[in-house]
Motif scaffolding. Structure first.
Motif, PDB file in Angstrom:
ATOM      1  N   GLN A  70       0.813  -1.215   0.000  1.00 55.07           N
ATOM      2  CA  GLN A  70       0.000   0.000   0.000  1.00 55.07           C
ATOM      3  C   GLN A  70       0.846   1.265   0.000  1.00 55.07           C
ATOM      4  O   GLN A  70       0.400   2.313  -0.464  1.00 55.07           O
ATOM      5  CB  GLN A  70      -0.945  -0.003   1.202  1.00 55.07           C
ATOM      6  CG  GLN A  70      -2.098  -1.000   1.076  1.00 55.07           C
ATOM      7  CD  GLN A  70      -2.950  -0.743  -0.162  1.00 55.07           C
ATOM      8  OE1 GLN A  70      -2.858  -1.460  -1.160  1.00 55.07           O
ATOM      9  NE2 GLN A  70      -3.765   0.298  -0.108  1.00 55.07           N
ATOM     10  N   ILE A 117       1.188   2.104  -3.557  1.00 56.19           N
ATOM     11  CA  ILE A 117      -0.069   2.615  -4.113  1.00 56.19           C
ATOM     12  C   ILE A 117      -0.247   4.076  -3.731  1.00 56.19           C
ATOM     13  O   ILE A 117      -0.630   4.920  -4.553  1.00 56.19           O
ATOM     14  CB  ILE A 117      -1.265   1.773  -3.623  1.00 56.19           C
ATOM     15  CG1 ILE A 117      -1.089   0.294  -3.991  1.00 56.19           C
ATOM     16  CG2 ILE A 117      -2.569   2.329  -4.173  1.00 56.19           C
ATOM     17  CD1 ILE A 117      -0.944   0.018  -5.464  1.00 56.19           C
ATOM     18  N   HIS A 118       0.058   4.398  -2.480  1.00 55.17           N
ATOM     19  CA  HIS A 118      -0.066   5.786  -2.041  1.00 55.17           C
ATOM     20  C   HIS A 118       0.993   6.663  -2.707  1.00 55.17           C
ATOM     21  O   HIS A 118       0.719   7.832  -3.034  1.00 55.17           O
ATOM     22  CB  HIS A 118       0.054   5.900  -0.522  1.00 55.17           C
ATOM     23  CG  HIS A 118      -0.339   7.252  -0.014  1.00 55.17           C
ATOM     24  ND1 HIS A 118      -1.651   7.671   0.059  1.00 55.17           N
ATOM     25  CD2 HIS A 118       0.416   8.310   0.400  1.00 55.17           C
ATOM     26  CE1 HIS A 118      -1.695   8.919   0.506  1.00 55.17           C
ATOM     27  NE2 HIS A 118      -0.456   9.332   0.715  1.00 55.17           N
ATOM     28  N   PHE A 127      -0.275   7.804  -5.945  1.00 56.12           N
ATOM     29  CA  PHE A 127      -1.195   8.932  -5.783  1.00 56.12           C
ATOM     30  C   PHE A 127      -0.419  10.238  -5.670  1.00 56.12           C
ATOM     31  O   PHE A 127      -0.746  11.237  -6.328  1.00 56.12           O
ATOM     32  CB  PHE A 127      -2.072   8.721  -4.547  1.00 56.12           C
ATOM     33  CG  PHE A 127      -2.723   9.978  -4.036  1.00 56.12           C
ATOM     34  CD1 PHE A 127      -3.637  10.669  -4.809  1.00 56.12           C
ATOM     35  CD2 PHE A 127      -2.405  10.480  -2.775  1.00 56.12           C
ATOM     36  CE1 PHE A 127      -4.236  11.842  -4.346  1.00 56.12           C
ATOM     37  CE2 PHE A 127      -2.996  11.642  -2.313  1.00 56.12           C
ATOM     38  CZ  PHE A 127      -3.909  12.320  -3.095  1.00 56.12           C
ATOM     39  N   ARG A 175      -9.168   6.803  -8.467  1.00 57.10           N
ATOM     40  CA  ARG A 175      -8.984   6.906  -7.013  1.00 57.10           C
ATOM     41  C   ARG A 175     -10.064   7.788  -6.396  1.00 57.10           C
ATOM     42  O   ARG A 175     -10.597   7.485  -5.326  1.00 57.10           O
ATOM     43  CB  ARG A 175      -7.606   7.465  -6.692  1.00 57.10           C
ATOM     44  CG  ARG A 175      -7.259   7.441  -5.187  1.00 57.10           C
ATOM     45  CD  ARG A 175      -5.897   8.076  -4.936  1.00 57.10           C
ATOM     46  NE  ARG A 175      -5.445   7.818  -3.571  1.00 57.10           N
ATOM     47  CZ  ARG A 175      -5.782   8.529  -2.507  1.00 57.10           C
ATOM     48  NH1 ARG A 175      -6.618   9.563  -2.648  1.00 57.10           N
ATOM     49  NH2 ARG A 175      -5.318   8.226  -1.300  1.00 57.10           N
ATOM     50  N   HIS A 178     -12.617   7.118  -3.442  1.00 58.51           N
ATOM     51  CA  HIS A 178     -12.593   7.976  -2.248  1.00 58.51           C
ATOM     52  C   HIS A 178     -14.003   8.415  -1.871  1.00 58.51           C
ATOM     53  O   HIS A 178     -14.391   8.383  -0.692  1.00 58.51           O
ATOM     54  CB  HIS A 178     -11.714   9.186  -2.529  1.00 58.51           C
ATOM     55  CG  HIS A 178     -11.507  10.097  -1.365  1.00 58.51           C
ATOM     56  ND1 HIS A 178     -10.925   9.687  -0.175  1.00 58.51           N
ATOM     57  CD2 HIS A 178     -11.807  11.409  -1.192  1.00 58.51           C
ATOM     58  CE1 HIS A 178     -10.870  10.710   0.669  1.00 58.51           C
ATOM     59  NE2 HIS A 178     -11.406  11.758   0.083  1.00 58.51           N
ATOM     60  N   GLU A 206      -8.051   7.570   4.223  1.00 57.39           N
ATOM     61  CA  GLU A 206      -7.001   7.550   3.205  1.00 57.39           C
ATOM     62  C   GLU A 206      -6.518   6.128   2.944  1.00 57.39           C
ATOM     63  O   GLU A 206      -6.256   5.754   1.789  1.00 57.39           O
ATOM     64  CB  GLU A 206      -5.837   8.448   3.629  1.00 57.39           C
ATOM     65  CG  GLU A 206      -6.179   9.923   3.697  1.00 57.39           C
ATOM     66  CD  GLU A 206      -6.744  10.457   2.389  1.00 57.39           C
ATOM     67  OE1 GLU A 206      -6.191  10.137   1.318  1.00 57.39           O
ATOM     68  OE2 GLU A 206      -7.749  11.184   2.431  1.00 57.39           O
ATOM     69  N   GLU A 207      -6.397   5.322   3.978  1.00 57.07           N
ATOM     70  CA  GLU A 207      -5.956   3.936   3.804  1.00 57.07           C
ATOM     71  C   GLU A 207      -6.963   3.138   2.976  1.00 57.07           C
ATOM     72  O   GLU A 207      -6.575   2.376   2.076  1.00 57.07           O
ATOM     73  CB  GLU A 207      -5.768   3.277   5.170  1.00 57.07           C
ATOM     74  CG  GLU A 207      -4.570   3.810   5.947  1.00 57.07           C
ATOM     75  CD  GLU A 207      -4.537   3.328   7.387  1.00 57.07           C
ATOM     76  OE1 GLU A 207      -3.540   3.593   8.073  1.00 57.07           O
ATOM     77  OE2 GLU A 207      -5.515   2.686   7.836  1.00 57.07           O
ATOM     78  N   ASP A 217      -6.745   4.180  -0.652  1.00 54.68           N
ATOM     79  CA  ASP A 217      -5.617   3.528  -1.319  1.00 54.68           C
ATOM     80  C   ASP A 217      -5.936   2.070  -1.650  1.00 54.68           C
ATOM     81  O   ASP A 217      -5.581   1.574  -2.729  1.00 54.68           O
ATOM     82  CB  ASP A 217      -4.368   3.588  -0.435  1.00 54.68           C
ATOM     83  CG  ASP A 217      -3.733   4.972  -0.397  1.00 54.68           C
ATOM     84  OD1 ASP A 217      -3.960   5.760  -1.330  1.00 54.68           O
ATOM     85  OD2 ASP A 217      -3.009   5.263   0.571  1.00 54.68           O
TER      86      ASP A 217
END
Length: 274
Positions: free
Chosen positions: A5, A8-9, A12, A161, A165, A236-237, A240
């Motif tokens: 992760q 992945i972040h 972003f 994303r 979200h 946020e987690e 992601d």
């Protein structure tokens, strides 16, 4: 195996400055030149165009985080001045110009074709279910020119994303204005100073903050409580996690290669934008 992760972040963080050149002065000027009255006309025309001639209520629902009535000040007025096809073309052309300017000499790099190719592979592979704005963008042709292609791929990944979200926010009962308040607090800013909501009537914004305070997320001084910080981090987690499937098409080495290729580009774009 799923990608970590943290990577992945990191994606972003890297695609955000590339995709958001579309909200810059270069693009604004291009929309003003074709009859838009102000920045927000161009914003809504360009970003909503992949949805077709959707009414303001639909655009409001998909974009999620605008105050009630904001979208309707621009949609459908803009469609009397420019078609969706024209708006898509103006946005793509001007965004590529803006990105090229900010990238500087990196726009001519021999590595750019490979970076754009990897980004595009990820961008067109993600699931579309439940992601209306991403699906609309997926229906568009991918630009062949590398800079335009990179901007398009970054925009696809950003909106994929973003759709996820919004789904997370919905599950946690966070409305659009509340989401902006949480963003402001995460940036260390009081809600009433945050540009996206500071125009709201004082009583209305105070009621939103009071609602978050009642949930234990905001303290008496108008900042995050510890529970509020954990809550924002959890959102946020989960965002992601929802974004991760876009990168499943890349193996670990390819994702590392993409991250390494994007890092100098994102850094140049951010530096040029300040």
């Amino acid at each position: 195996m799923p990608h970590p992760q943290t990577k992945i972040h990191r994606m972003f963080e890297l695609i955000e400055p590339i995709a958001t050149v579309t909200f810059s002065q270069v693009v604004d000027d291009s929309f003003l030149a074709v009859g838009m009255r102000n920045y927000w006309d161009g914003y809504f025309a360009g970003r909503a165009a992949p949805l077709g001639a959707a009414p303001a209520e639909v655009v409001h629902a998909v974009f999620y985080n605008f105050a009630e009535g904001e979208v309707a000040r621009h949609i459908p007025w803009v469609w009397g001045k420019i078609s969706q096809r024209e708006a898509i073309a103006v946005r793509e052309r001007a965004s590529a110009d803006a990105l090229r300017q900010r990238m500087g000499e990196l726009a001519e790099s021999a590595d750019l074709v490979r970076v754009a190719e990897l980004a595009t592979r990820a961008a067109v592979s993600a699931p579309t279910e439940g992601r209306a704005l991403y699906a609309g963008l997926r229906a568009l042709d991918v630009p062949e020119e590398p800079v335009a292609g990179l901007w398009h791929a970054a925009t696809l990944l950003r909106e994929h994303r973003g759709d996820g979200h919004n789904a997370v926010l919905t599950v946690y009962g966070i409305g659009g204005t509340e989401a902006h308040v949480l963003m402001a607090l995460a940036l260390g800013m009081r809600a009433e100073k945050f540009g996206r909501v500071q125009h709201l009537p004082e009583a209305r914004l105070a009621a939103v903050v009071d609602g978050l305070r009642g949930r234990g997320l905001v303290d008496d001084a108008g900042g995050f409580t510890e529970a509020g910080r954990r809550f924002k981090q959890r959102i946020e987690e989960l965002t992601d996690e929802a974004a991760a499937p876009a990168y499943d098409v890349l193996d670990a080495e390819e994702l590392d290669e993409l991250i390494a290729g994007l890092e100098p580009i994102a850094a140049a774009v951010e530096t040029a934008g300040h």
